[in-house]
Design a protein around this motif. Structure first.
Motif, PDB file in Angstrom:
ATOM      1  N   ALA A 169      33.145 -31.203 -24.082  1.00 50.45           N
ATOM      2  CA  ALA A 169      34.208 -31.369 -23.074  1.00 50.45           C
ATOM      3  C   ALA A 169      34.198 -30.195 -22.100  1.00 50.45           C
ATOM      4  O   ALA A 169      34.460 -30.366 -20.905  1.00 50.45           O
ATOM      5  N   GLN A 170      33.892 -28.998 -22.593  1.00 51.36           N
ATOM      6  CA  GLN A 170      33.791 -27.846 -21.684  1.00 51.36           C
ATOM      7  C   GLN A 170      32.660 -28.065 -20.674  1.00 51.36           C
ATOM      8  O   GLN A 170      32.783 -27.727 -19.501  1.00 51.36           O
ATOM      9  N   LEU A 171      31.560 -28.643 -21.146  1.00 54.39           N
ATOM     10  CA  LEU A 171      30.468 -28.977 -20.215  1.00 54.39           C
ATOM     11  C   LEU A 171      30.940 -30.014 -19.192  1.00 54.39           C
ATOM     12  O   LEU A 171      30.715 -29.856 -17.988  1.00 54.39           O
ATOM     13  N   CYS A 172      31.602 -31.068 -19.662  1.00 52.13           N
ATOM     14  CA  CYS A 172      32.071 -32.118 -18.748  1.00 52.13           C
ATOM     15  C   CYS A 172      33.039 -31.535 -17.726  1.00 52.13           C
ATOM     16  O   CYS A 172      32.960 -31.844 -16.536  1.00 52.13           O
ATOM     17  N   MET A 173      33.937 -30.667 -18.182  1.00 48.87           N
ATOM     18  CA  MET A 173      34.888 -30.042 -17.252  1.00 48.87           C
ATOM     19  C   MET A 173      34.133 -29.253 -16.188  1.00 48.87           C
ATOM     20  O   MET A 173      34.410 -29.382 -14.986  1.00 48.87           O
ATOM     21  N   THR A 174      33.173 -28.442 -16.619  1.00 49.31           N
ATOM     22  CA  THR A 174      32.390 -27.639 -15.678  1.00 49.31           C
ATOM     23  C   THR A 174      31.648 -28.534 -14.683  1.00 49.31           C
ATOM     24  O   THR A 174      31.597 -28.234 -13.491  1.00 49.31           O
TER      25      THR A 174
ATOM     26  N   ARG B  92      39.488 -34.617 -24.964  1.00 49.04           N
ATOM     27  CA  ARG B  92      39.487 -33.153 -24.856  1.00 49.04           C
ATOM     28  C   ARG B  92      39.250 -32.714 -23.400  1.00 49.04           C
ATOM     29  O   ARG B  92      39.826 -31.713 -22.955  1.00 49.04           O
ATOM     30  N   THR B  93      38.444 -33.474 -22.661  1.00 54.07           N
ATOM     31  CA  THR B  93      38.208 -33.119 -21.253  1.00 54.07           C
ATOM     32  C   THR B  93      39.500 -33.276 -20.448  1.00 54.07           C
ATOM     33  O   THR B  93      39.830 -32.412 -19.621  1.00 54.07           O
ATOM     34  N   VAL B  94      40.246 -34.358 -20.702  1.00 56.10           N
ATOM     35  CA  VAL B  94      41.542 -34.535 -20.026  1.00 56.10           C
ATOM     36  C   VAL B  94      42.439 -33.339 -20.326  1.00 56.10           C
ATOM     37  O   VAL B  94      43.054 -32.754 -19.426  1.00 56.10           O
ATOM     38  N   GLU B  95      42.463 -32.943 -21.616  1.00 53.81           N
ATOM     39  CA  GLU B  95      43.294 -31.810 -22.043  1.00 53.81           C
ATOM     40  C   GLU B  95      42.885 -30.518 -21.323  1.00 53.81           C
ATOM     41  O   GLU B  95      43.718 -29.802 -20.781  1.00 53.81           O
TER      42      GLU B  95
ATOM     43  N   GLY C 203      45.396 -31.640 -15.918  1.00 58.71           N
ATOM     44  CA  GLY C 203      46.024 -32.332 -14.799  1.00 58.71           C
ATOM     45  C   GLY C 203      45.550 -31.865 -13.435  1.00 58.71           C
ATOM     46  O   GLY C 203      46.039 -32.327 -12.406  1.00 58.71           O
ATOM     47  N   TYR C 204      44.568 -30.956 -13.420  1.00 57.74           N
ATOM     48  CA  TYR C 204      44.145 -30.362 -12.140  1.00 57.74           C
ATOM     49  C   TYR C 204      43.423 -31.362 -11.249  1.00 57.74           C
ATOM     50  O   TYR C 204      43.590 -31.342 -10.033  1.00 57.74           O
ATOM     51  N   LEU C 205      42.617 -32.226 -11.840  1.00 60.13           N
ATOM     52  CA  LEU C 205      41.936 -33.259 -11.053  1.00 60.13           C
ATOM     53  C   LEU C 205      42.682 -34.570 -11.240  1.00 60.13           C
ATOM     54  O   LEU C 205      42.535 -35.243 -12.256  1.00 60.13           O
ATOM     55  N   ARG C 206      43.491 -34.950 -10.237  1.00 63.71           N
ATOM     56  CA  ARG C 206      44.381 -36.103 -10.343  1.00 63.71           C
ATOM     57  C   ARG C 206      43.652 -37.377 -10.747  1.00 63.71           C
ATOM     58  O   ARG C 206      44.143 -38.161 -11.550  1.00 63.71           O
ATOM     59  N   ALA C 207      42.449 -37.587 -10.196  1.00 61.75           N
ATOM     60  CA  ALA C 207      41.726 -38.842 -10.447  1.00 61.75           C
ATOM     61  C   ALA C 207      41.268 -38.954 -11.895  1.00 61.75           C
ATOM     62  O   ALA C 207      40.851 -40.023 -12.338  1.00 61.75           O
ATOM     63  N   LEU C 208      41.325 -37.841 -12.628  1.00 62.58           N
ATOM     64  CA  LEU C 208      40.801 -37.835 -13.997  1.00 62.58           C
ATOM     65  C   LEU C 208      41.894 -37.546 -15.021  1.00 62.58           C
ATOM     66  O   LEU C 208      41.624 -37.120 -16.126  1.00 62.58           O
ATOM     67  N   ASP C 209      43.142 -37.786 -14.635  1.00 59.74           N
ATOM     68  CA  ASP C 209      44.244 -37.312 -15.461  1.00 59.74           C
ATOM     69  C   ASP C 209      44.753 -38.316 -16.486  1.00 59.74           C
ATOM     70  O   ASP C 209      45.939 -38.350 -16.772  1.00 59.74           O
ATOM     71  N   SER C 210      43.876 -39.153 -17.023  1.00 58.37           N
ATOM     72  CA  SER C 210      44.298 -40.026 -18.127  1.00 58.37           C
ATOM     73  C   SER C 210      43.061 -40.443 -18.900  1.00 58.37           C
ATOM     74  O   SER C 210      41.945 -40.392 -18.386  1.00 58.37           O
ATOM     75  N   GLU C 211      43.292 -40.856 -20.139  1.00 60.40           N
ATOM     76  CA  GLU C 211      42.163 -41.302 -20.954  1.00 60.40           C
ATOM     77  C   GLU C 211      41.534 -42.563 -20.363  1.00 60.40           C
ATOM     78  O   GLU C 211      40.331 -42.760 -20.453  1.00 60.40           O
TER      79      GLU C 211
END
Ligand SMILES: [Zn+2]
Length: 297
Positions: free
Chosen positions: A216-221, A250-253, A257-265
């Motif tokens: 998830a840290q990779l996906c976030m980056t 975990r990526t959502v977590e 909430g910083y990237l609105r388009a990605l803010d839900s499962e």
């Protein structure tokens, strides 16, 4: 009939295949990766025998990295610094040209896989990351339909990640960085840290949370630095289907909430996905490289 050749050159095996104009492998062979001479002798035999199917128009090589991908540089097609014995400096294009006088296209296995995943989509996705988690962690990037090259090719499997508390005493296995992402989360690291193979880990084991956190840290980056419309997760470790939902949540977590388009499962389920290609993505990517090389002729 005209046929296209594909070589997915991996650290443990080479998969060779041929397809006709319509795509879809007509014949494949899996060759264990030995030293370059032994391995390419078997690759050459496969393509010589495939002559009974049709005439070879081009070959695409989806190669393990690091490999030179810039046609204007002297290291084009060569394997660069690698811990794999005997392979450093190997000229993959010359090795192929030695048995087949046809155009040869080459890129990393993960860039090729990313190209194939873009092609497998509905045309709406132009920015895509392909991640493989297996004996190593590789990341291929396609931007506006083209594989990303610059100073070489992306190597995001080696990013630094925040260490999980449950993983505290483990030093990591990367020969270059110790506890980079690959050093902590690739198959051999999983085996070394927990004494277990990823395919034999009980459901309640902390591995699942730790592995999902690192990926998830990779996906976030990747989302933050490259804004991919899709991240495709493939490779041996990702055959554990429980991982993808854990990585999504975990990526959502982590994004908080910083990237609105990605803010839900639900949103993330459209963005972090398993491979869509019918055949292994790297192999389908190798066909695309072959077709591009034939078109450039
Ligand atoms: Zn590393």
């Amino acid at each position: 009939m005209e046929i296209f050749g594909a070589i997915e050159a991996g650290g443990t095996k080479f998969v060779c295949a041929v397809a006709g104009e319509g795509g879809g492998s007509l014949r494949t062979a899996t060759i264990p990766t030995g030293d370059p001479d032994t391995t390419f002798a078997q690759v050459a035999r496969f393509f010589a025998e495939a002559g009974d199917i049709g005439e070879l128009a081009a070959i695409g090589v989806a190669s393990f990295g690091p490999v030179g991908v810039d046609p204007h540089k002297s290291d084009y097609g060569r394997i660069l610094a690698t811990p794999k014995p005997h392979w450093e400096g190997t000229d993959m294009i010359a090795r192929v040209k030695a048995f087949a006088d046809v155009p040869v296209g080459i890129d990393t296995d993960v860039n090729a896989a990313a190209l194939a995943e873009v092609a497998a989509g509905d045309g709406a996705v132009r920015q895509l990351a392909y991640v493989t988690v297996g004996t190593g962690i590789g990341v291929g990037l396609v931007s506006d339909g083209q594989p990303v090259h610059g100073i070489g090719h992306p190597e995001a499997g080696h990013i630094l990640v925040r260490r999980h508390l449950a993983h505290d005493g483990f030093a990591g296995l990367c020969p270059f960085h110790g506890d980079c992402l690959e050093g902590l989360a690739a198959g051999p690291a999983v085996a070394a840290a927990w004494g277990l193979s990823p395919s034999h880990i009980p459901e309640e084991h902390p591995f699942w949370t730790v592995e999902a956190d690192y990926l998830a840290q990779l996906c976030m980056t990747l989302f933050l630095s490259f804004a991919p419309e899709r991240i495709v997760l493939g490779g041996g470790v990702m055959k554990q289907q429980r991982l993808i939902p854990l990585i999504r949540s975990r990526t959502v977590e982590l994004l908080g909430g910083y990237l609105r388009a990605l803010d839900s499962e639900e949103a993330m389920a459209q963005r972090i996905v398993a491979p869509a290609c019918k055949e292994p993505s790297g192999l389908e990517g190798a066909y695309l490289l072959a077709r591009q090389a034939a078109a450039r002729r």
